[in-house]
Design a protein around this motif. Structure first.
Motif, mmCIF file in Angstrom:
data_model
loop_
_atom_site.group_PDB
_atom_site.id
_atom_site.type_symbol
_atom_site.label_atom_id
_atom_site.label_comp_id
_atom_site.label_asym_id
_atom_site.label_seq_id
_atom_site.Cartn_x
_atom_site.Cartn_y
_atom_site.Cartn_z
ATOM 1 N N PHE A 41 -2.406 -7.573 11.892
ATOM 2 C CA PHE A 41 -2.287 -6.157 12.231
ATOM 3 C C PHE A 41 -1.428 -6.064 13.480
ATOM 4 N N GLY A 42 -0.103 -5.982 13.278
ATOM 5 C CA GLY A 42 0.795 -6.066 14.414
ATOM 6 C C GLY A 42 0.762 -7.470 14.982
ATOM 7 N N ARG A 43 0.432 -7.584 16.283
ATOM 8 C CA ARG A 43 0.313 -8.899 16.915
ATOM 9 C C ARG A 43 -1.092 -9.480 16.784
ATOM 10 N N MET A 44 -2.024 -8.687 16.323
ATOM 11 C CA MET A 44 -3.399 -9.165 16.205
ATOM 12 C C MET A 44 -3.644 -9.789 14.831
ATOM 13 N N MET A 45 -4.550 -10.751 14.808
ATOM 14 C CA MET A 45 -5.020 -11.326 13.556
ATOM 15 C C MET A 45 -6.537 -11.425 13.617
ATOM 16 N N VAL A 46 -7.190 -10.946 12.565
ATOM 17 C CA VAL A 46 -8.643 -10.998 12.475
ATOM 18 C C VAL A 46 -9.016 -11.871 11.278
ATOM 19 N N VAL A 47 -9.746 -12.936 11.541
ATOM 20 C CA VAL A 47 -10.238 -13.832 10.497
ATOM 21 C C VAL A 47 -11.726 -13.580 10.315
ATOM 22 N N ALA A 48 -12.147 -13.385 9.066
ATOM 23 C CA ALA A 48 -13.561 -13.153 8.755
ATOM 24 C C ALA A 48 -14.000 -14.174 7.718
ATOM 25 N N LEU A 73 0.816 -1.215 0.000
ATOM 26 C CA LEU A 73 0.000 0.000 0.000
ATOM 27 C C LEU A 73 0.849 1.263 0.000
ATOM 28 N N ASP A 74 2.148 1.112 -0.228
ATOM 29 C CA ASP A 74 3.063 2.247 -0.309
ATOM 30 C C ASP A 74 3.031 3.097 0.957
ATOM 31 N N GLY A 75 3.077 2.414 2.109
ATOM 32 C CA GLY A 75 3.183 3.130 3.380
ATOM 33 C C GLY A 75 1.927 3.864 3.797
ATOM 34 N N ILE A 76 0.757 3.349 3.441
ATOM 35 C CA ILE A 76 -0.490 4.028 3.772
ATOM 36 C C ILE A 76 -0.637 4.166 5.290
ATOM 37 N N GLU A 77 -1.223 5.290 5.732
ATOM 38 C CA GLU A 77 -1.447 5.509 7.159
ATOM 39 C C GLU A 77 -2.403 4.455 7.716
ATOM 40 N N GLY A 78 -2.122 3.989 8.910
ATOM 41 C CA GLY A 78 -3.057 3.108 9.596
ATOM 42 C C GLY A 78 -2.592 1.688 9.775
ATOM 43 N N PHE A 79 -1.436 1.328 9.220
ATOM 44 C CA PHE A 79 -0.965 -0.042 9.351
ATOM 45 C C PHE A 79 0.311 -0.088 10.172
ATOM 46 N N PRO A 80 0.337 -0.945 11.185
ATOM 47 C CA PRO A 80 1.582 -1.172 11.919
ATOM 48 C C PRO A 80 2.461 -2.143 11.150
ATOM 49 N N SER A 81 3.611 -2.407 11.664
ATOM 50 C CA SER A 81 4.476 -3.440 11.110
ATOM 51 C C SER A 81 4.640 -4.532 12.163
ATOM 52 N N PRO A 82 4.363 -5.791 11.822
ATOM 53 C CA PRO A 82 4.003 -6.276 10.490
ATOM 54 C C PRO A 82 2.513 -6.138 10.204
ATOM 55 N N GLY A 83 2.190 -6.103 8.932
ATOM 56 C CA GLY A 83 0.805 -6.123 8.486
ATOM 57 C C GLY A 83 0.717 -6.999 7.250
#
Length: 382
Positions: free
Chosen positions: A195-202, A114-124
């Protein structure tokens, strides 16, 4: 696809996001939220990798039984500093069907994608499996657009679950408005957002996500079959019917995007739902890999068997892509009748540690992980 029978300690979040069902509890969720708020998110320099990781502190001893690949493991407490290092591999095959209607997406580094889009931590990272039916239009459209709908939602990134739930419904409605596509085609959708240490499965449909946790299979999604008790109740309350396992005699799943010939006006309650069920967990060093696949895999293989095969393969070559190919080959050997799409996502650069049955002077006992491993070996050889 037959629903798996393995026990999952994690609660399932319905559209109302009932957090009381989460096994980790509200205190963990609160810590997750605080952790996100404290993150400083900025575009990384081009020469710096966007993915950080901490190496496992597991201490390995020589294997006791090379035939089963067991070994003694002693893990020190370092989970508070754990960040996953994401890598993945995928495999998709038409199988015995005449046409390939599956789609999938694998993004190991969202910051770069996403070319460094705001809102994402590392790792994503972001992954998805889309099992189409009635043509490929729905699966292709959702694959191309679902991530955009998540990121553009007003709830992102403050409430990831709500943003993802909204994105599924918005993608379904946007697909219905596209005059150039066959809106009678449909697709099941399963996505995993790290999303960082979190993972969301849908999940909406009968694809499945299974976490490999030190040899144990933990199902992070529920198969939405019309005959499952909760889906049958929902369908019948909304005026639908089930004939020979098919929703209104037409569809073998209870949730899907598309299939607008079976739905009412947009926004109305309908027996065929596009709303996903969601599961959020915080990753730890015990969480070794995630398998997501369409029902062509799970029709012929249990969740525990897939985890056992994947773990055994990773211990040999540590390559998630080769693992996904092996799962597809095994499903074909077991005479699956469907398209096959499998993604294996690893959370560490290292292969899984060996597991051994502990030795005692009086009697020999087996750990839960070892017992699950043995069950999977027996299942995979049957």
């Amino acid at each position: 696809m037959a629903a798996g029978t393995e026990f999952s300690p994690y609660g399932m979040l319905e559209s109302g996001f009932n957090r009381d069902n989460m096994s980790t509890g509200e205190d963990i969720m609160s810590q997750n939220t605080d952790h996100l708020k404290q993150m400083v998110i900025r575009k990384p320099p081009r020469h710096v990798s966007g993915v950080r990781h901490s190496m496992s502190t597991a201490t390995l001893q020589p294997p006791h039984s090379p035939d089963f690949g067991f070994g003694i493991v002693a893990v020190t407490d370092g989970k508070s500093d754990f960040l996953p290092m994401i890598r993945s591999g995928s495999c998709a095959e038409k199988g015995p069907k005449q046409y390939m209607e599956d789609e999938h997406i694998c993004i190991d580094d969202l910051l770069e994608y996403l070319d460094g889009i705001e809102g994402f931590p590392s790792p994503g990272a972001f992954y998805g499996v889309f099992d189409g039916h009635g043509g490929t239009d729905a699966a292709t459209y959702v694959r191309k657009n679902i991530l955009k709908f998540i990121i553009e939602d007003s709830q992102f990134p403050v409430c990831l679950e709500k943003a993802i739930q909204n994105a599924y419904v918005k993608a379904d409605h946007a697909f219905a408005d596209n005059a150039s596509l066959d809106i009678s085609s449909g697709t099941t959708v399963l996505t995993a957002l790290v999303f960082g240490r979190m993972m969301v499965v849908a999940n909406a449909g009968d694809c499945r996500a299974v976490l490999g946790k030190r040899g144990r299979a933990i199902e992070l999604s529920k198969d939405h079959k019309p005959n499952s008790p909760s889906e049958r109740l929902r369908i019948e309350q909304l005026g639908g019917a089930i004939y020979d396992g098919y929703l209104n005699g037409q569809l073998s799943v209870a949730r899907a995007l598309g299939d607008w010939h079976m739905k009412g006006p947009k926004g109305s309650a309908c027996p065929l739902s596009a709303e996903p069920e969601l599961q959020q967990i915080q990753l730890t060093e015990d969480d070794e890999f995630l398998i997501i696949g369409c029902d062509g895999l799970w029709d012929v293989m249990s969740s525990q068997c897939a985890v056992t095969i994947t773990r055994k393969e990773l211990m040999v070559h540590n390559d998630p892509e080769r693992c996904s190919r092996e799962l597809v080959r095994e499903a074909l050997k077991r005479n699956t009748c469907d398209n096959l799409t499998v993604i294996v996502i690893c959370f560490s650069p290292d292969p899984p540690p060996r597991i051994e049955i502990p030795q005692t002077r009086v009697r020999r006992s087996i750990s839960v992980e070892g017992l699950n491993f043995l069950k999977g070996v027996l299942d995979s050889n049957s």
